[in-house]
Design a protein around this motif. Structure first.
Motif, PDB file in Angstrom:
ATOM      1  N   ARG A 114     -31.973 -54.626  85.927  1.00  0.00           N
ATOM      2  CA  ARG A 114     -31.137 -55.631  86.577  1.00  0.00           C
ATOM      3  C   ARG A 114     -30.538 -56.613  85.567  1.00  0.00           C
ATOM      4  NH1 ARG A 114     -32.650 -54.965  92.010  1.00  0.00           N
ATOM      5  NH2 ARG A 114     -34.844 -54.543  92.366  1.00  0.00           N
ATOM      6  N   MET A 115     -30.977 -56.511  84.306  1.00  0.00           N
ATOM      7  CA  MET A 115     -30.551 -57.444  83.269  1.00  0.00           C
ATOM      8  C   MET A 115     -30.201 -56.692  81.990  1.00  0.00           C
ATOM      9  SD  MET A 115     -33.786 -60.002  83.716  1.00  0.00           S
ATOM     10  CE  MET A 115     -33.248 -61.276  82.601  1.00  0.00           C
ATOM     11  N   LEU A 116     -29.344 -57.324  81.192  1.00  0.00           N
ATOM     12  CA  LEU A 116     -29.006 -56.819  79.867  1.00  0.00           C
ATOM     13  C   LEU A 116     -29.332 -57.892  78.843  1.00  0.00           C
ATOM     14  CD1 LEU A 116     -25.401 -55.459  80.541  1.00  0.00           C
ATOM     15  CD2 LEU A 116     -27.484 -54.121  80.331  1.00  0.00           C
ATOM     16  N   VAL A 117     -29.732 -57.462  77.655  1.00  0.00           N
ATOM     17  CA  VAL A 117     -29.967 -58.385  76.556  1.00  0.00           C
ATOM     18  C   VAL A 117     -29.019 -57.995  75.432  1.00  0.00           C
ATOM     19  CG1 VAL A 117     -31.607 -59.219  74.848  1.00  0.00           C
ATOM     20  CG2 VAL A 117     -32.372 -58.744  77.176  1.00  0.00           C
ATOM     21  N   ASP A 118     -28.210 -58.949  74.999  1.00  0.00           N
ATOM     22  CA  ASP A 118     -27.288 -58.729  73.892  1.00  0.00           C
ATOM     23  C   ASP A 118     -27.673 -59.699  72.779  1.00  0.00           C
ATOM     24  OD1 ASP A 118     -25.189 -58.001  72.268  1.00  0.00           O
ATOM     25  OD2 ASP A 118     -23.668 -59.089  73.409  1.00  0.00           O
ATOM     26  N   GLY A 119     -28.278 -59.162  71.731  1.00  0.00           N
ATOM     27  CA  GLY A 119     -28.740 -59.990  70.622  1.00  0.00           C
ATOM     28  C   GLY A 119     -30.091 -59.497  70.140  1.00  0.00           C
ATOM     29  N   ASP A 120     -30.675 -60.248  69.253  1.00  0.00           N
ATOM     30  CA  ASP A 120     -31.955 -59.906  68.655  1.00  0.00           C
ATOM     31  C   ASP A 120     -33.068 -59.953  69.710  1.00  0.00           C
ATOM     32  OD1 ASP A 120     -34.451 -60.007  67.238  1.00  0.00           O
ATOM     33  OD2 ASP A 120     -33.380 -60.689  65.454  1.00  0.00           O
ATOM     34  N   ILE A 121     -33.745 -58.836  69.918  1.00  0.00           N
ATOM     35  CA  ILE A 121     -34.792 -58.735  70.929  1.00  0.00           C
ATOM     36  C   ILE A 121     -35.952 -59.687  70.637  1.00  0.00           C
ATOM     37  CG2 ILE A 121     -36.507 -57.197  71.990  1.00  0.00           C
ATOM     38  CD1 ILE A 121     -33.675 -56.662  72.924  1.00  0.00           C
ATOM     39  N   SER A 122     -36.272 -59.902  69.365  1.00  0.00           N
ATOM     40  CA  SER A 122     -37.382 -60.812  69.060  1.00  0.00           C
ATOM     41  C   SER A 122     -37.059 -62.234  69.514  1.00  0.00           C
ATOM     42  CB  SER A 122     -37.714 -60.780  67.558  1.00  0.00           C
ATOM     43  OG  SER A 122     -36.667 -61.331  66.793  1.00  0.00           O
ATOM     44  N   TYR A 123     -35.794 -62.639  69.426  1.00  0.00           N
ATOM     45  CA  TYR A 123     -35.403 -63.959  69.929  1.00  0.00           C
ATOM     46  C   TYR A 123     -35.468 -63.983  71.463  1.00  0.00           C
ATOM     47  CZ  TYR A 123     -33.665 -65.064  65.235  1.00  0.00           C
ATOM     48  OH  TYR A 123     -33.550 -65.302  63.881  1.00  0.00           O
ATOM     49  N   ALA A 124     -35.094 -62.868  72.089  1.00  0.00           N
ATOM     50  CA  ALA A 124     -35.155 -62.787  73.547  1.00  0.00           C
ATOM     51  C   ALA A 124     -36.597 -62.922  74.030  1.00  0.00           C
ATOM     52  CB  ALA A 124     -34.548 -61.474  74.038  1.00  0.00           C
ATOM     53  N   VAL A 125     -37.524 -62.307  73.331  1.00  0.00           N
ATOM     54  CA  VAL A 125     -38.944 -62.401  73.683  1.00  0.00           C
ATOM     55  C   VAL A 125     -39.419 -63.845  73.527  1.00  0.00           C
ATOM     56  CG1 VAL A 125     -41.267 -61.679  72.976  1.00  0.00           C
ATOM     57  CG2 VAL A 125     -39.445 -59.989  73.190  1.00  0.00           C
ATOM     58  N   ARG A 126     -39.004 -64.496  72.450  1.00  0.00           N
ATOM     59  CA  ARG A 126     -39.371 -65.891  72.192  1.00  0.00           C
ATOM     60  C   ARG A 126     -38.850 -66.799  73.318  1.00  0.00           C
ATOM     61  NH1 ARG A 126     -41.633 -67.791  67.826  1.00  0.00           N
ATOM     62  NH2 ARG A 126     -41.367 -65.953  66.548  1.00  0.00           N
ATOM     63  N   ILE A 127     -37.582 -66.610  73.687  1.00  0.00           N
ATOM     64  CA  ILE A 127     -36.978 -67.411  74.761  1.00  0.00           C
ATOM     65  C   ILE A 127     -37.692 -67.133  76.080  1.00  0.00           C
ATOM     66  CG2 ILE A 127     -34.887 -67.717  76.160  1.00  0.00           C
ATOM     67  CD1 ILE A 127     -34.667 -69.127  73.486  1.00  0.00           C
ATOM     68  N   THR A 128     -38.045 -65.886  76.335  1.00  0.00           N
ATOM     69  CA  THR A 128     -38.766 -65.542  77.563  1.00  0.00           C
ATOM     70  C   THR A 128     -40.119 -66.239  77.611  1.00  0.00           C
ATOM     71  OG1 THR A 128     -37.635 -63.412  77.688  1.00  0.00           O
ATOM     72  CG2 THR A 128     -39.662 -63.633  78.951  1.00  0.00           C
ATOM     73  N   ARG A 129     -40.814 -66.309  76.480  1.00  0.00           N
ATOM     74  CA  ARG A 129     -42.096 -67.028  76.445  1.00  0.00           C
ATOM     75  C   ARG A 129     -41.899 -68.513  76.756  1.00  0.00           C
ATOM     76  NH1 ARG A 129     -43.750 -63.484  71.831  1.00  0.00           N
ATOM     77  NH2 ARG A 129     -42.966 -65.093  70.415  1.00  0.00           N
ATOM     78  N   VAL A 130     -40.820 -69.093  76.245  1.00  0.00           N
ATOM     79  CA  VAL A 130     -40.528 -70.504  76.537  1.00  0.00           C
ATOM     80  C   VAL A 130     -40.229 -70.681  78.024  1.00  0.00           C
ATOM     81  CG1 VAL A 130     -38.891 -72.397  76.119  1.00  0.00           C
ATOM     82  CG2 VAL A 130     -39.758 -71.047  74.199  1.00  0.00           C
ATOM     83  N   LEU A 131     -39.432 -69.781  78.587  1.00  0.00           N
ATOM     84  CA  LEU A 131     -39.126 -69.851  80.025  1.00  0.00           C
ATOM     85  C   LEU A 131     -40.399 -69.703  80.861  1.00  0.00           C
ATOM     86  CD1 LEU A 131     -35.836 -67.765  80.127  1.00  0.00           C
ATOM     87  CD2 LEU A 131     -36.070 -70.168  80.780  1.00  0.00           C
ATOM     88  N   ASN A 132     -41.278 -68.789  80.471  1.00  0.00           N
ATOM     89  CA  ASN A 132     -42.539 -68.605  81.192  1.00  0.00           C
ATOM     90  C   ASN A 132     -43.398 -69.861  81.120  1.00  0.00           C
ATOM     91  OD1 ASN A 132     -41.891 -66.020  81.973  1.00  0.00           O
ATOM     92  ND2 ASN A 132     -43.065 -65.039  80.349  1.00  0.00           N
ATOM     93  N   ARG A 133     -43.447 -70.495  79.942  1.00  0.00           N
ATOM     94  CA  ARG A 133     -44.229 -71.733  79.794  1.00  0.00           C
ATOM     95  C   ARG A 133     -43.632 -72.834  80.668  1.00  0.00           C
ATOM     96  NH1 ARG A 133     -48.515 -73.535  77.177  1.00  0.00           N
ATOM     97  NH2 ARG A 133     -48.555 -75.675  76.420  1.00  0.00           N
ATOM     98  N   LEU A 134     -42.314 -72.928  80.661  1.00  0.00           N
ATOM     99  CA  LEU A 134     -41.639 -73.918  81.498  1.00  0.00           C
ATOM    100  C   LEU A 134     -41.982 -73.709  82.968  1.00  0.00           C
ATOM    101  CD1 LEU A 134     -39.531 -76.161  82.006  1.00  0.00           C
ATOM    102  CD2 LEU A 134     -37.799 -74.342  82.051  1.00  0.00           C
ATOM    103  N   GLU A 135     -41.857 -72.485  83.440  1.00  0.00           N
ATOM    104  CA  GLU A 135     -42.155 -72.186  84.842  1.00  0.00           C
ATOM    105  C   GLU A 135     -43.615 -72.461  85.164  1.00  0.00           C
ATOM    106  OE1 GLU A 135     -40.762 -68.162  85.081  1.00  0.00           O
ATOM    107  OE2 GLU A 135     -38.710 -68.792  85.517  1.00  0.00           O
ATOM    108  N   SER A 136     -44.503 -72.211  84.219  1.00  0.00           N
ATOM    109  CA  SER A 136     -45.933 -72.473  84.441  1.00  0.00           C
ATOM    110  C   SER A 136     -46.199 -73.958  84.658  1.00  0.00           C
ATOM    111  CB  SER A 136     -46.759 -71.971  83.260  1.00  0.00           C
ATOM    112  OG  SER A 136     -46.639 -70.574  83.142  1.00  0.00           O
ATOM    113  N   PHE A 137     -45.427 -74.810  83.998  1.00  0.00           N
ATOM    114  CA  PHE A 137     -45.611 -76.251  84.165  1.00  0.00           C
ATOM    115  C   PHE A 137     -44.938 -76.793  85.421  1.00  0.00           C
ATOM    116  CE2 PHE A 137     -46.520 -76.659  79.480  1.00  0.00           C
ATOM    117  CZ  PHE A 137     -47.792 -77.171  79.658  1.00  0.00           C
ATOM    118  N   ILE A 138     -43.703 -76.383  85.675  1.00  0.00           N
ATOM    119  CA  ILE A 138     -42.931 -77.068  86.716  1.00  0.00           C
ATOM    120  C   ILE A 138     -43.072 -76.463  88.112  1.00  0.00           C
ATOM    121  CG2 ILE A 138     -41.270 -77.954  85.050  1.00  0.00           C
ATOM    122  CD1 ILE A 138     -39.238 -75.912  86.131  1.00  0.00           C
TER     123      ILE A 138
END
Length: 181
Positions: A114-138
Motif C-alpha cells: 500500500r506504500m512506496l519508499v523512494d530513497g535510502d531504506i536505512s533512513y526510512a527505517v530510522r524515520i519509522t522508528r521515530v514515528l513508532n516512538r511518537l505514536e507510543s507516547f501520544i
C-alpha cells in the motif's frame, strides 16, 4: 442511488482526516525531537538538511519534515522547499486512512504493498522508528499497540504522560503560531 452520493462524501472525509493527521504528525515530529533524547539520538544520524516527506499519491495530502542538525526536526507543511531525500508515499487515500486511523500498522501496509519508499531504506527505517516512538507516547497504549510493530516495554506511565503532555503542548502552540501568521 444513495451510495453514489455517499462515495464522494466518504472520500472527502477521509482526505480531510488524512490532511489533519499529517499536520498533527508533522508538528508532533518536530515536538518529539525537542523533548525526547531517544528520538534525537535516532535522528542525529540523519544528514543535516535531510528532507523527508510522507505523501498520498499522486497529488494528495503531504507532510514535509527536515533534520536541522543536532537531532532536531522542523515541520515544513505540505510543500518541500527543495527536492526531498526520502519519500514515503501511500498509493491511495484509503490506504493512508487505514494507517492514520490506526486500523493497520505501517509495517502491514508496507507488506500489503500500500506504500512506496523512494530513497535510502536505512533512513526510512530510522524515520519509522521515530514515528513508532511518537505514536507510543501520544496514543493510548491500546491504540498504540495496534499502530506500532512493537510497543516499547521501557515506556512507563509517568514518563508517557509527561512526554505526551509536552508533545501535545508544543503541537498546540505550533498550531496557534501558524494561525497567527
Amino acid at each position: 442511488m444513495m451510495g453514489k452520493r455517499l462515495k464522494p462524501m466518504m472520500f472527502n472525509a477521509r482526505r480531510a482526516y488524512v490532511e489533519l493527521m499529517f499536520q498533527v504528525m508533522g508538528r508532533a515530529l518536530q515536538a518529539i525531537s525537542e523533548v525526547d533524547e531517544s528520538t534525537r539520538s535516532e535522528t542525529i544520524e540523519l544528514p543535516d538538511g535531510f528532507l523527508f516527506e510522507m505523501r498520498v499519491m499522486p497529488h494528495g495530502p503531504a507532510l514535509i519534515v527536515e533534520h536541522t542538525g543536532t537531532g532536531r526536526l522542523l515541520y515544513h507543511g505540505d510543500e518541500p522547499p527543495r527536492p526531498v531525500d526520502l519519500s514515503i508515499q501511500f498509493k491511495h487515500i484509503a490506504h493512508a486512512f487505514l494507517v492514520l486511523s490506526f486500523q493497520e500498522k505501517t509495517a502491514v501496509a508496507f507488506a500489503n504493498d500500500r506504500m512506496l519508499v523512494d530513497g535510502d531504506i536505512s533512513y526510512a527505517v530510522r524515520i519509522t522508528r521515530v514515528l513508532n516512538r511518537l505514536e507510543s507516547f501520544i496514543l493510548p497504549k491500546l491504540v498504540a499497540q495496534r499502530a506500532v510493530k512493537e510497543y516499547p516495554a521501557n515506556i512507563k506511565l509517568p514518563e508517557k504522560l509527561v512526554r505526551a503532555a509536552r508533545i501535545y503542548l508544543k503541537v498546540a502552540t505550533n498550531f496557534v503560531e501558524t494561525a497567527r501568521s
